[in-house]
Motif scaffolding. Structure first.
Motif, PDB file in Angstrom:
ATOM      1  N   SER A 117       0.828  -1.200   0.000  1.00 27.49           N
ATOM      2  CA  SER A 117       0.000   0.000   0.000  1.00 27.49           C
ATOM      3  C   SER A 117       0.864   1.252   0.000  1.00 27.49           C
ATOM      4  N   THR A 150      -3.493  -0.472  -2.227  1.00 28.59           N
ATOM      5  CA  THR A 150      -3.606   0.981  -2.050  1.00 28.59           C
ATOM      6  C   THR A 150      -5.059   1.420  -2.133  1.00 28.59           C
ATOM      7  N   ASP A 153      -6.785   0.350   1.054  1.00 31.40           N
ATOM      8  CA  ASP A 153      -6.336   1.203   2.160  1.00 31.40           C
ATOM      9  C   ASP A 153      -6.999   2.577   2.077  1.00 31.40           C
TER      10      ASP A 153
END
Length: 283
Positions: A117, A150, A153
């Motif tokens: 991430s 990513t 997140d």
């Protein structure tokens, strides 16, 4: 590379907003591209579509952020990546640069990437919060690893994520599809790059904060935002009349009127912001 009509449907109807968005170009370093035959799909489409996204973001005043893993990483810095992937880019530091066709410019931000991430061990979230932005457009490689993590997140930080389905690539078509399917069902919106380009071009609005104004001006002047202070005169910093007209066309896209002369008569970014605020209040 999947075509637009092959992308999965979405559970929500979010669209990119130039006043809220940040573009993240994820891990487009030569090291990661070196695992492909660059003359074959999906690499040519990947590069072309990322360029189109970046051009659209430049035109809409959307900040562009890159991630890049450092060329030298100790075993401690790599942590649990070491048993999974070995030394990684440390074994080929000559391939650390981001591909030249989409290399970062002076006004772009490059974040050091440590884990899947982009939010881990970086200030991406804080940067977005400071700019008053809560949408993240993600493109790059690899779709089912760093791009997917990513996006997930971002969702868990209450940032609306968009995975640009034809501006990411993966080890295989199946893994590419796996990433798109998961995002569309669980944590974000999957869009083709052209839909993102059209949304950014068609939703012009005046900046929503002084920081957003600084960000948009820095983007069009091609400066890092920290080089444009509230007290600076935009024209002394490099803004010219052609770029100002481009801004005015964008800002008046929703009927919010600002004049060239009234901006030119004001000598600082903060004075521009006062005018924008007063015009918004009057509207």
């Amino acid at each position: 590379m999947p075509t637009a009509d092959a992308l999965p449907g979405n559970r929500v109807a979010w669209l990119p907003d130039p006043a809220r968005a940040v573009l993240l170009v994820h891990d487009m370093q030569e090291y990661f591209l070196d695992f492909y035959d660059r003359t074959q799909s999906p690499v040519p489409e990947l590069l072309e579509n990322i360029r189109a996204l970046r051009n659209a973001c430049d035109g809409a005043g959307v900040p562009v952020v890159y991630t890049a893993q450092p060329p030298q990483q100790s075993a401690q810095q790599r942590g649990l990546l070491q048993p999974w992937w070995g030394p990684g880019i440390t074994a080929r530091p000559d391939l650390a640069p981001i591909h030249a066709d989409i290399a970062p410019r002076a006004q772009d931000t490059v974040l050091t990437k440590w884990r899947y991430s982009a939010f881990v061990s970086s200030d991406l979230r804080e940067r977005m919060h400071a700019l008053g932005r809560d949408q993240l457009l993600v493109c790059g490689i690899y779709a089912h690893i760093g791009c997917l993590m990513t996006v997930a997140d971002a969702f868990m930080h209450d940032i609306q994520p968009f995975l640009v389905g034809d501006a990411v690539a993966d080890f295989s078509a199946d893994e590419h599809a796996q990433a798109l399917d998961y995002v569309s069902r669980r944590c974000g919106v999957v869009l083709p790059h052209q839909a993102c380009v059209e949304a950014l071009a068609g939703a012009g609005a005046m900046p929503a904060s002084l920081l957003a104004l600084r960000s948009e001006l820095a983007q069009i002047i091609e400066l890092p935002i920290e080089h444009l202070a509230e007290t600076d005169n935009p024209f002394h910093a490099g803004l010219d009349s052609i770029r100002l007209m481009s801004l005015l066309e964008r800002w008046t896209g929703r009927g919010q009127q600002l004049g060239f002369v009234e901006l030119a008569e004001r000598g600082s970014v903060s004075e521009w912001w006062e005018l924008i605020q007063s015009r918004r209040m009057a509207a």
